[in-house]
Design a protein around this motif. Sequence first.
Motif, PDB file in Angstrom:
ATOM      1  N   ARG A 222     -69.578  88.840 136.134  1.00 52.48           N
ATOM      2  CA  ARG A 222     -69.555  90.302 136.166  1.00 52.48           C
ATOM      3  C   ARG A 222     -68.300  90.853 135.483  1.00 52.48           C
ATOM      4  NH1 ARG A 222     -71.752  89.463 141.462  1.00 52.48           N
ATOM      5  NH2 ARG A 222     -69.659  89.643 142.385  1.00 52.48           N
ATOM      6  N   HIS A 223     -67.174  90.200 135.736  1.00 48.30           N
ATOM      7  CA  HIS A 223     -65.953  90.644 135.050  1.00 48.30           C
ATOM      8  C   HIS A 223     -66.055  90.441 133.538  1.00 48.30           C
ATOM      9  CE1 HIS A 223     -63.594  91.649 138.553  1.00 48.30           C
ATOM     10  NE2 HIS A 223     -63.835  90.466 139.117  1.00 48.30           N
ATOM     11  N   ALA A 224     -66.643  89.329 133.117  1.00 51.85           N
ATOM     12  CA  ALA A 224     -66.805  89.085 131.681  1.00 51.85           C
ATOM     13  C   ALA A 224     -67.745  90.097 131.055  1.00 51.85           C
ATOM     14  CB  ALA A 224     -67.317  87.672 131.448  1.00 51.85           C
ATOM     15  N   ALA A 225     -68.824  90.467 131.771  1.00 53.59           N
ATOM     16  CA  ALA A 225     -69.745  91.481 131.255  1.00 53.59           C
ATOM     17  C   ALA A 225     -69.043  92.833 131.138  1.00 53.59           C
ATOM     18  CB  ALA A 225     -70.961  91.581 132.158  1.00 53.59           C
ATOM     19  N   ALA A 226     -68.191  93.129 132.132  1.00 57.74           N
ATOM     20  CA  ALA A 226     -67.440  94.398 132.059  1.00 57.74           C
ATOM     21  C   ALA A 226     -66.473  94.390 130.883  1.00 57.74           C
ATOM     22  CB  ALA A 226     -66.688  94.618 133.373  1.00 57.74           C
ATOM     23  N   ASN A 227     -65.867  93.252 130.622  1.00 58.35           N
ATOM     24  CA  ASN A 227     -64.954  93.162 129.463  1.00 58.35           C
ATOM     25  C   ASN A 227     -65.703  93.348 128.156  1.00 58.35           C
ATOM     26  OD1 ASN A 227     -62.675  92.708 131.039  1.00 58.35           O
ATOM     27  ND2 ASN A 227     -63.001  90.482 131.064  1.00 58.35           N
TER      28      ASN A 227
ATOM     29  N   GLU B  22     -64.300  87.413 121.602  1.00 60.03           N
ATOM     30  CA  GLU B  22     -63.766  86.543 122.656  1.00 60.03           C
ATOM     31  C   GLU B  22     -64.423  86.839 124.005  1.00 60.03           C
ATOM     32  OE1 GLU B  22     -61.536  83.588 124.457  1.00 60.03           O
ATOM     33  OE2 GLU B  22     -61.912  84.033 122.337  1.00 60.03           O
ATOM     34  N   ALA B  23     -64.638  88.128 124.301  1.00 59.49           N
ATOM     35  CA  ALA B  23     -65.308  88.490 125.554  1.00 59.49           C
ATOM     36  C   ALA B  23     -66.746  87.977 125.581  1.00 59.49           C
ATOM     37  CB  ALA B  23     -65.264  90.005 125.740  1.00 59.49           C
ATOM     38  N   ILE B  24     -67.424  88.057 124.434  1.00 55.64           N
ATOM     39  CA  ILE B  24     -68.803  87.534 124.374  1.00 55.64           C
ATOM     40  C   ILE B  24     -68.813  86.024 124.555  1.00 55.64           C
ATOM     41  CG2 ILE B  24     -70.774  87.228 122.843  1.00 55.64           C
ATOM     42  CD1 ILE B  24     -70.131  89.961 121.640  1.00 55.64           C
TER      43      ILE B  24
END
Length: 515
Positions: free
Chosen positions: A397-402, A432-434
């Motif tokens: 969830r944090h990665a999706a928000a990023n 990088e976030a993806i």
Amino acid sequence: MPSPTREESKGETGQAEHGATDSGDRERGTGGRLVCALEMEMTNRSLHGDSKVDCVNCDGLINRNGGDSAEVSVPLSLPGKRTAHTEGDDLYRLRNRKFLLEDKKRLCALALGTALLGILLTIIHAEICPFVYKPGSNIALFINCSISLSTGCLLILIIAFHYKDIRLFIIDHNQVDWRIAMTSHRVLVITLELLVCVIHPVGTYWEVGFHANSSSSAPLCVSNHHREALMDVELLLSVLMFLRLYLVHRAILLHSKVLLSASYRSIGSLNNINFTFRFVLKILMNKYPARTLLVFILFFWLTASWMLTLCERQTQATTGHMDTAMWLIAITFLTVGYGDVAPNTSCGKAVCLFTGVMGVACTAMLVAVVTKMLALNKGEKHVHFFMLDIQISKRIRHAAANVLRECWLLHRTNLTKGNRGEHRKHQRCLLEAIRVFRHLRLKQKKLRDYVSEMVDLPKMQMIMCDLSASWNNSYRELEQRILSMEQKLDELSRCFQQTSELLSQVLRHRNPEIR
């Protein structure tokens, strides 16, 4: 086992005499002797005290009186001749089988004790011979005679054990000819056991340079005055005496609770399980892994150390002392090999080689035991993987928000038409976030695949039982509803019928012409 009372013994004796008399009247000569001998074999354990059985027409072949009765061998069956199956033979077979198992257990314990006594006498003989024996002394002759006597007793016990084993085979297979049990494999095993148990040192004190002692047959040890040790032949015989320790696995098998438990045997017979030493060893390693390995390693360490001192005593090297030998065996067993001490004789090198092989095997078993002790059980695994799944879900969830944030920042940079450096920076952050998001999704997928592969049979069984119970409840509810609907339909049909009758009556009352 407790002996039967006097009245029971007399009753069984009377039955045996009556059966023997009838068989003697029916068949004369050889047939009567065979039937009578078979009946005496079936009842040989139940007759104690002052009971006495005399077989009619047996020509004095079988005569029991008190506890001095001799064992009766199972008679050979004549070709084309079968003895009649008497009532209670199955009970006699079960009882005799129980007695034979107890006799085998007792004989195996005695044989192991006798073998250990012979090995202990050999160790004492080898250790004290350079220091205690004097020329013309009879101590060496006495100890060698004791070793030979224990060897003779051991051979007798081995023969008696296999005799009981053959009788047990005859009872289990309902045979009357003992030669059926004497297969080539059994004969080979008995021969090898006798050859292994007959090995023992037979020499006595002798002195190099002088004439041998008049009472000696072969040299074993020499005087410490001339600094000589065991001869090669006596050394080999002393080392080979440790082959008698094969009786340990037989004693463990016969005295284990697995073999003595009736429930174990019943369930094992239903599942085609053979109660061998391998099965008993697996149970011991599962129940008491650390204790079993510790006892085996200590026993092997002491035995191999003494054998190494016995082999190296010829060269008068440092390895001929017990402390140095224990150090060499320890570092060889642990596969360390510092190189400060090394064996000099071929016998010592063979002992060290065998010690290294056993050390590798024991190390592998120790690693397996430690791995099993450190492994998580089912409940701990479920808790651990559940918490891992929760943590990975939060990170996803944090990665999706990023990813969404970097997309918005890149979009805002495009709208404001900022410099190209900031635009490339937001593009790198978005990629990088993806990448992190995809990596976490792949990690979660692998974790769930691993959890799904952990098949919990009891849990699946409980789930299936719950589903079956819910289906049964639904089926019962459906049946009840169908029955209630049938009852309501019957009531409706009766109501319609009554309504039709009332209408017909009303119509007939208003229109009498209809009649």
